[in-house]
Design an enzyme around this catalytic site. Structure first.
Site, PDB file in Angstrom:
ATOM      1  CG  ASN A  73      -2.105   1.083   1.152  1.00 42.69           C
ATOM      2  OD1 ASN A  73      -2.875   1.033   2.036  1.00 42.69           O
ATOM      3  ND2 ASN A  73      -2.100   1.918   0.100  1.00 42.69           N
ATOM      4  CG  ASN A 131       4.764   9.211   6.681  1.00 42.79           C
ATOM      5  OD1 ASN A 131       3.743   9.123   7.078  1.00 42.79           O
ATOM      6  ND2 ASN A 131       5.830   9.875   7.094  1.00 42.79           N
ATOM      7  N   PRO A 155      -7.254   6.869   9.039  1.00 46.43           N
ATOM      8  CG  PRO A 155      -7.457   4.647   8.158  1.00 46.43           C
ATOM      9  CD  PRO A 155      -7.938   5.672   8.969  1.00 46.43           C
ATOM     10  CD  GLU A 157      -7.816  11.355   2.235  1.00 43.91           C
ATOM     11  OE1 GLU A 157      -7.095  11.155   3.125  1.00 43.91           O
ATOM     12  OE2 GLU A 157      -7.915  12.233   1.435  1.00 43.91           O
ATOM     13  CB  THR A 209       3.238  22.239   9.029  1.00 43.87           C
ATOM     14  OG1 THR A 209       4.112  21.636   9.551  1.00 43.87           O
ATOM     15  CG2 THR A 209       3.132  23.655   9.729  1.00 43.87           C
ATOM     16  CB  ALA A 210      -0.867  23.187   5.228  1.00 40.39           C
ATOM     17  CD  GLU A 229       4.332  14.326  17.374  1.00 39.30           C
ATOM     18  OE1 GLU A 229       5.613  14.951  16.723  1.00 39.30           O
ATOM     19  OE2 GLU A 229       4.509  14.166  18.303  1.00 39.30           O
ATOM     20  N   GLY A 231       5.418  18.607   9.966  1.00 39.60           N
ATOM     21  CA  GLY A 231       6.269  18.470   9.084  1.00 39.60           C
ATOM     22  C   GLY A 231       7.861  18.791   9.591  1.00 39.60           C
ATOM     23  CB  CYS A 263       7.847  13.501   9.506  1.00 38.49           C
ATOM     24  SG  CYS A 263       8.211  12.274  10.955  1.00 38.49           S
ATOM     25  CD  GLU A 355       7.537  17.546   5.522  1.00 45.43           C
ATOM     26  OE1 GLU A 355       6.620  17.975   5.507  1.00 45.43           O
ATOM     27  OE2 GLU A 355       8.048  16.813   6.410  1.00 45.43           O
ATOM     28  N   GLY A 428       5.327  21.022  15.574  1.00 51.59           N
ATOM     29  CA  GLY A 428       4.223  20.017  16.162  1.00 51.59           C
ATOM     30  C   GLY A 428       3.829  20.716  17.383  1.00 51.59           C
ATOM     31  CD  GLU A 432       2.118  10.976  18.414  1.00 45.59           C
ATOM     32  OE1 GLU A 432       2.872  10.777  17.385  1.00 45.59           O
ATOM     33  OE2 GLU A 432       0.899  10.787  18.492  1.00 45.59           O
TER      34      GLU A 432
HETATM   35  P1  NAD Z   1      -1.883  15.555   5.208  1.00 44.84           P
HETATM   36  O1  NAD Z   1      -1.740  16.649   6.085  1.00 44.84           O
HETATM   37  O2  NAD Z   1      -2.330  15.807   3.896  1.00 44.84           O
HETATM   38  O3  NAD Z   1      -2.869  14.559   5.764  1.00 44.84           O
HETATM   39  C1  NAD Z   1      -2.844  13.746   7.101  1.00 44.84           C
HETATM   40  C2  NAD Z   1      -3.888  13.241   7.479  1.00 44.84           C
HETATM   41  O4  NAD Z   1      -4.777  14.322   7.945  1.00 44.84           O
HETATM   42  C3  NAD Z   1      -4.785  12.527   6.441  1.00 44.84           C
HETATM   43  O5  NAD Z   1      -5.404  11.291   7.086  1.00 44.84           O
HETATM   44  C4  NAD Z   1      -5.781  13.456   5.884  1.00 44.84           C
HETATM   45  O6  NAD Z   1      -6.986  12.774   5.430  1.00 44.84           O
HETATM   46  C5  NAD Z   1      -5.972  14.235   7.105  1.00 44.84           C
HETATM   47  N1  NAD Z   1      -6.391  15.637   6.833  1.00 44.84           N
HETATM   48  C6  NAD Z   1      -5.741  16.540   6.084  1.00 44.84           C
HETATM   49  N2  NAD Z   1      -6.399  17.786   6.137  1.00 44.84           N
HETATM   50  C7  NAD Z   1      -7.522  17.621   7.186  1.00 44.84           C
HETATM   51  C8  NAD Z   1      -8.134  18.592   7.891  1.00 44.84           C
HETATM   52  N3  NAD Z   1      -8.194  20.096   7.460  1.00 44.84           N
HETATM   53  N4  NAD Z   1      -8.897  18.155   8.871  1.00 44.84           N
HETATM   54  C9  NAD Z   1      -8.988  16.902   9.213  1.00 44.84           C
HETATM   55  N5  NAD Z   1      -8.033  15.841   8.751  1.00 44.84           N
HETATM   56  C10 NAD Z   1      -7.091  16.420   7.724  1.00 44.84           C
HETATM   57  O7  NAD Z   1      -0.434  14.790   5.365  1.00 44.84           O
HETATM   58  P2  NAD Z   1       0.063  13.633   4.490  1.00 44.84           P
HETATM   59  O8  NAD Z   1       0.167  14.079   3.055  1.00 44.84           O
HETATM   60  O9  NAD Z   1      -0.643  12.479   4.682  1.00 44.84           O
HETATM   61  O10 NAD Z   1       1.611  13.309   5.249  1.00 44.84           O
HETATM   62  C11 NAD Z   1       2.574  13.900   4.981  1.00 44.84           C
HETATM   63  C12 NAD Z   1       2.998  15.031   6.028  1.00 44.84           C
HETATM   64  O11 NAD Z   1       2.895  14.279   7.196  1.00 44.84           O
HETATM   65  C13 NAD Z   1       4.544  15.581   5.831  1.00 44.84           C
HETATM   66  O12 NAD Z   1       4.259  16.907   6.059  1.00 44.84           O
HETATM   67  C14 NAD Z   1       4.905  14.832   7.055  1.00 44.84           C
HETATM   68  O13 NAD Z   1       6.220  15.656   7.520  1.00 44.84           O
HETATM   69  C15 NAD Z   1       3.812  14.730   7.943  1.00 44.84           C
HETATM   70  N6  NAD Z   1       4.418  13.853   9.036  1.00 44.84           N
HETATM   71  C16 NAD Z   1       4.846  14.100  10.341  1.00 44.84           C
HETATM   72  C17 NAD Z   1       5.113  13.169  11.396  1.00 44.84           C
HETATM   73  C18 NAD Z   1       5.516  13.557  12.603  1.00 44.84           C
HETATM   74  O14 NAD Z   1       5.732  12.602  13.546  1.00 44.84           O
HETATM   75  N7  NAD Z   1       6.072  14.785  12.792  1.00 44.84           N
HETATM   76  C19 NAD Z   1       5.178  11.797  10.876  1.00 44.84           C
HETATM   77  C20 NAD Z   1       4.744  11.401   9.793  1.00 44.84           C
HETATM   78  C21 NAD Z   1       4.361  12.449   8.707  1.00 44.84           C
END
Ligand code: NAD
Length: 453
Positions: A73, A131, A155, A157, A209-210, A229, A231, A263, A355, A428, A432
């Site tokens: 996956n 990831n 999780p 999508e 972060t966004a 947690e 970016g 990350c 990032e 963050g 954790e």
């Molecule tokens: P993403 O922010 O797009 O999505 C993460 C999760 O949040 C998904 O399940 C998504 O569906 C959900 N989501 C997105 N926007 C939302 C909102 N407005 N309200 C509620 N839920 C929302 O991130 P991604 O692309 O899946 O993952 C990559 C990012 O994750 C990178 O920036 C990476 O650095 C970060 N990351 C951080 C850590 C850490 O421990 N600091 C670990 C892994 C990944």
């Protein structure tokens, strides 16, 4: 009923089809979880401990199945996926000890006895990225359940499969039904509803972060507890007296591991100028030797990126940069991108500031220690970092001066189940893993007991 096609990034084929959770289903799950949580919290601590230990054993027993699912996956090499699943089992094992150790305090006061209790929050919402899907879900699910909460986990999508399977295995292992719920859907629908739902007491989020900022803003409306947690743009500082071979070889995992979709990726490597040529010669051999290919092969060290859209984004960072070394990728289907070493024009270059979340590392020469620290800290992020030197005093001085939550000396290791993990600045909020995680899933209650007649 609407469904999501889950795509296998190494083949671009549909791996599975999963039903989307509707808002009505989500509301019902939260209501049910709220009832079940009260019984769970009232169980004897040793009973909760035994169940969590059984979940750990069930995951151990299904390592091969879960590792293959995660590998297909995410596109993660199978050897890494096996390690990830072992980490998930270890996380449940570690937190199985927590229910019997959730200690409070007795505090000297006048006129009675004062004591504190660590109460569960109730139903908590967990939102995870694509990831390391099962790993990051376990970091949240295990301490949340140990502290007596019920959970609803959403999780990403793109990668819902192992989280769904984990919940099934947990019930088979004895976790009461309705305590660990998995919902599937987009962040903008199901994710948002989870954040805004009045029945959810806390959100633990890992992702960009966004999205973290959006979640924090929406959660503020009801003062919902939040841990984030986010970016990173982590730096490694490599001094000339370091073991350059180990510092270069370690980057196979530290920036190319999981195709850089990590990350903690050390995507900025500051190298003391006198060591740059020697370091780059070693890195050249490392990068050209990385086996990129079918994630299910034991020998594979790097798989594809998660999606076509993400591969296109990563590509943009290389288009006008000075590429020092680039590895190879297979041809044919799959979202491939080669391991890449850049020599950016300066610290303002996009590849140094943003990032990338891909297998790209920027090499940045420096002249002295203070300059290296200042430049490493010149980022909105603060997740992880490394110092490579044989000078012990310097290693500690530099580690203390770096503004990041997870530092490693002569190592790139950032994460251990038993130690706290989390970011400074926009990487963050909260921690954790380790003993700290339990703080994020409990409320402290103070009780004064009057001992006067
Ligand atoms: P993403 O922010 O797009 O999505 C993460 C999760 O949040 C998904 O399940 C998504 O569906 C959900 N989501 C997105 N926007 C939302 C909102 N407005 N309200 C509620 N839920 C929302 O991130 P991604 O692309 O899946 O993952 C990559 C990012 O994750 C990178 O920036 C990476 O650095 C970060 N990351 C951080 C850590 C850490 O421990 N600091 C670990 C892994 C990944």
């Amino acid at each position: 009923m609407t469904v999501i096609d889950v795509i296998e990034p190494a083949t671009e084929q549909v791996l599975a089809t999963v039903e989307r959770t509707t808002e009505m289903q989500l509301d019902e799950l939260i209501e049910c979880a709220s009832r079940v949580q009260k019984d769970w919290a009232a169980e004897a601590p040793a009973t909760r401990a035994r169940v969590l230990l059984a979940v750990s054993s069930a995951i151990d027993l299904h390592t091969e199945e879960l590792a293959e699912l995660e590998s297909r996956n995410v596109g993660m090499p199978i050897s890494d996926a096996r390690g990830a699943i072992a980490g998930v089992a270890a996380t449940f094992r570690y937190y199985s000890a927590a229910p019997e150790r959730l200690l409070g305090q007795t505090i000297p006061v006048e006129g009675g006895v004062d004591m504190t209790f660590r109460e569960p929050i109730g139903v908590v919402g967990l939102i995870t990225p694509w990831n390391y899907p099962m790993t990051i879900a376990a970091w949240k699910v295990a301490p949340a359940l140990a502290a007596g909460n019920a959970v609803v986990v959403k999780p990403a999508e793109l990668t819902p499969l192992t989280t769904i399977r984990m919940a099934e295995l947990a019930v088979e292992a004895g976790l009461p039904e309705g305590l660990l719920n998995v919902v599937v859907g987009a962040g903008s629908s199901v994710g948002r509803r989870l954040v805004e739902h009045p029945g959810i007491g806390k959100i633990a989020f890992t992702g960009s972060t966004a999205a973290g900022k959006d979640i924090a803003r929406r959660a503020a409306d009801s003062i919902k507890r939040v841990t984030l947690e986010l970016g990173g743009k982590s730096a490694a500082l490599v001094f000339a007296d370091a073991d350059l071979g180990s510092a270069a070889e370690g980057l196979v995992g530290a920036v190319f591991g999981n195709s850089g979709q990590d990350c903690c990726a050390r995507s900025r490597v500051f190298v003391e100028r006198s060591a740059v040529d020697n370091f780059l010669a070693k890195l050249h051999d490392v990068v050209t030797g990385i086996t990129v290919g079918d994630p299910l092969q034991d020998s594979t060290q790097m798989g594809p990126l998660i999606s076509a859209g993400h591969a296109k984004r990563v590509e943009e960072y290389v288009s006008d940069a000075d590429v020092l070394v680039q590895g190879t990728t297979p041809s044919g289907p799959g979202y491939w991108f080669p391991p890449t070493v850049l020599h950016p024009a300066g610290d303002v270059d996009r590849a140094v500031r943003e990032e990338i979340f891909g297998p790209i590392v920027a090499i940045l020469p420096f002249d002295d220690e203070n300059e290296a620290i200042t430049r490493a800290n010149n980022t909105i992020y603060g997740l992880a970092g490394s110092v490579w030197t044989s000078n012990a005093a310097r290693s500690m001085r530099v580690a203390r001066a770096m503004n990041a939550g997870a530092l490693a000396v002569n190592s790139y290791s950032s994460v251990r189940v038993s130690t706290p993990f989390g970011g400074f600045k926009q990487s963050g909020l909260g921690r954790e893993l380790g003993p700290d995680a339990l703080d994020a899933y409990t409320e402290v209650k103070n009780v004064f007991f009057n001992t006067n007649d």
